[in-house]
Enzyme design. Sequence first.
Site, PDB file in Angstrom:
ATOM      1  N   HIS A 214      -4.313  -0.448  -5.664  1.00 24.81           N
ATOM      2  CA  HIS A 214      -5.663  -0.661  -6.208  1.00 24.81           C
ATOM      3  C   HIS A 214      -5.675  -0.473  -7.724  1.00 24.81           C
ATOM      4  CE1 HIS A 214      -7.098  -0.638  -2.090  1.00 24.81           C
ATOM      5  NE2 HIS A 214      -8.351  -0.800  -2.499  1.00 24.81           N
TER       6      HIS A 214
ATOM      7  N   CYS B 105       0.878  -1.178   0.000  1.00 18.29           N
ATOM      8  CA  CYS B 105       0.000   0.000   0.000  1.00 18.29           C
ATOM      9  C   CYS B 105       0.911   1.222   0.000  1.00 18.29           C
ATOM     10  CB  CYS B 105      -0.860  -0.027   1.270  1.00 18.29           C
ATOM     11  SG  CYS B 105      -1.918   1.417   1.466  1.00 18.29           S
TER      12      CYS B 105
ATOM     13  N   THR C 243       0.060   4.255   0.228  1.00 15.69           N
ATOM     14  CA  THR C 243      -0.394   5.223   1.227  1.00 15.69           C
ATOM     15  C   THR C 243       0.189   4.879   2.597  1.00 15.69           C
ATOM     16  OG1 THR C 243      -2.442   5.332  -0.044  1.00 15.69           O
ATOM     17  CG2 THR C 243      -2.466   6.334   2.139  1.00 15.69           C
TER      18      THR C 243
ATOM     19  N   CYS D  25      -0.584   3.413  -6.518  1.00 20.43           N
ATOM     20  CA  CYS D  25      -1.576   2.853  -5.588  1.00 20.43           C
ATOM     21  C   CYS D  25      -1.860   1.437  -6.074  1.00 20.43           C
ATOM     22  CB  CYS D  25      -2.852   3.688  -5.604  1.00 20.43           C
ATOM     23  SG  CYS D  25      -4.235   2.932  -4.705  1.00 20.43           S
TER      24      CYS D  25
HETATM   25  N1  DGL Z   1      -3.922   0.472  -2.165  1.00 24.70           N
HETATM   26  C1  DGL Z   1      -3.497   1.591  -1.406  1.00 24.70           C
HETATM   27  C2  DGL Z   1      -2.280   2.270  -1.999  1.00 24.70           C
HETATM   28  O1  DGL Z   1      -1.471   1.612  -2.609  1.00 24.70           O
HETATM   29  C3  DGL Z   1      -4.451   2.589  -0.875  1.00 24.70           C
HETATM   30  C4  DGL Z   1      -5.836   2.716  -1.270  1.00 24.70           C
HETATM   31  C5  DGL Z   1      -6.634   3.440  -0.196  1.00 24.70           C
HETATM   32  O2  DGL Z   1      -6.840   2.817   0.833  1.00 24.70           O
HETATM   33  O3  DGL Z   1      -6.972   4.609  -0.408  1.00 24.70           O
HETATM   34  O4  DGL Z   1      -2.083   3.443  -1.830  1.00 24.70           O
END
Ligand code: DGL
Length: 234
Positions: free
Chosen positions: A180, A71, A73, A178
């Site tokens: 996602h 992640c 973030t 990110c």
């Molecule tokens: N998948 C996460 C990233 O790589 C964060 C997504 C989220 O929770 O806002 O930043």
Amino acid sequence: MVKIGVFDSGIGGESVAARLRQLFPKAKIISVNDSANVPYGSKPPSEIIRLTDIAIQPLLKAKCDAIVIACNTATTNAINHLRTIYPKVHFVGIEPMVKPAVKLTKTGTIAVLATPSTLKSHRYAELKRQWAPQLTVVEPDCSIWAGLIERGDHHRVDVHVAVQESLRWNADVIVLGCTHYHWIKERIQSIAGPNIYVLEPTDAIGARIDFLLAPKPGSNSRRKQRVIDPLQPE
Ligand code: DGL
């Protein structure tokens, strides 16, 4: 058996865990997320630190040989804190691939698609200062993407707007900052076209874990050195 923990706020981590399962078929890959609190992408650093610390507890209890913070973030906001409070744990972070993008760009402009909390983080500012001081870095608004992808609304992510903004600035590398967004990489690539690099770090993470866990010659234990910066190698 080698155990590798994978954490993300949500389903971004699954894209990373799936690849690690292919790369390390003999390892046990334990994946956790924080579905109660996802998305993290607009939360303040103190909250991201607090939630990440709680969410990784099962991985700490399982005594994983390495824990991938899959992640951006959480990595950019919390990994330094985690390394301080759990100094014996091998944390492998995932953060925007600024340095590899700088090496690839010919136009001198790169685009970084990431959450607001990643883009606001000190770590990301440091990455840009260190590797891209002379470059133009475009950061299109992707603030609602992770939430949409998390609940299966991939088709509602307005990839066109972000890609068009990147191309208008003449970016020739788009960094997926990110996890996602890994789930919509093909769509981003097909809209951007074949001349634009779309970077995501999963294979780099696999290579780093391989290096980290491989027995070293002259040693009967695994590498002890902590990985500080897996995506920005020397
Ligand atoms: N998948 C996460 C990233 O790589 C964060 C997504 C989220 O929770 O806002 O930043």
